[in-house]
Motif scaffolding. Sequence first.
Motif, PDB file in Angstrom:
ATOM      1  N   THR A  47      29.766  39.533  31.185  1.00 34.51           N
ATOM      2  CA  THR A  47      30.565  38.485  30.539  1.00 34.51           C
ATOM      3  C   THR A  47      30.955  38.909  29.131  1.00 34.51           C
ATOM      4  OG1 THR A  47      29.416  36.822  31.852  1.00 34.51           O
ATOM      5  CG2 THR A  47      30.659  36.044  29.939  1.00 34.51           C
ATOM      6  N   HIS A 139      34.193  31.757  27.759  1.00 36.07           N
ATOM      7  CA  HIS A 139      33.194  32.714  28.228  1.00 36.07           C
ATOM      8  C   HIS A 139      31.933  32.727  27.367  1.00 36.07           C
ATOM      9  CE1 HIS A 139      35.319  34.214  31.655  1.00 36.07           C
ATOM     10  NE2 HIS A 139      36.402  34.454  30.929  1.00 36.07           N
ATOM     11  N   GLN A 142      29.716  30.304  28.867  1.00 39.06           N
ATOM     12  CA  GLN A 142      29.015  30.795  30.052  1.00 39.06           C
ATOM     13  C   GLN A 142      27.789  31.610  29.652  1.00 39.06           C
ATOM     14  OE1 GLN A 142      32.279  32.800  31.954  1.00 39.06           O
ATOM     15  NE2 GLN A 142      32.880  30.963  33.083  1.00 39.06           N
TER      16      GLN A 142
END
Length: 178
Positions: A47, A139, A142
Amino acid sequence: MNLLNHLRRMAGNNLWSNDRLYRAVLSLQPGEFEAQRTSFFPSIKETLNHILAVDRLYLDFLEEGGVGAAAYDDFVPFEDPAKLAAAQADFDRRLIAFCDGLSEVDLDRRVITDRREDGIIPEKIGNILAHVFLHDIHHRGQVHAMLSGTSVAPPQLDEFLLDYDAKLREKEVERLGL
């Protein structure tokens, strides 16, 4: 606050948020950085590498660097979280410098984006910047959630813009030169 100043603040927020997030990531136990997790990308490592790869792609578009889609396609993922953190911090400072060099008029100026399958698409600089910040926040969130399943507590990432939160970010803002 006008849009240009907002985008400049968001560039500073990227540096600050990434600094907080990477300080947590750099505290992970061996194996946690690359461990498989449930998310859009299957690990913290993947990520964070994706964030930087996309950041570099869009900065090439913004700076009209001419690398185009290869900025993403040729990105070599970092294995070492410390080297990835340093590369992200370097990018964040370049983005701040780019935003600091803009005028209000520049925000509506179109630059070429190379979308491989969809071809060349001119986009407004202001829209690209808004997209970059939204992408990064998405992101980072996340990664923040994935940190919940590690030995390190996820850091607070929303204490940057309000005067109320100034006391919570003061030392970091000073250390980062913001």
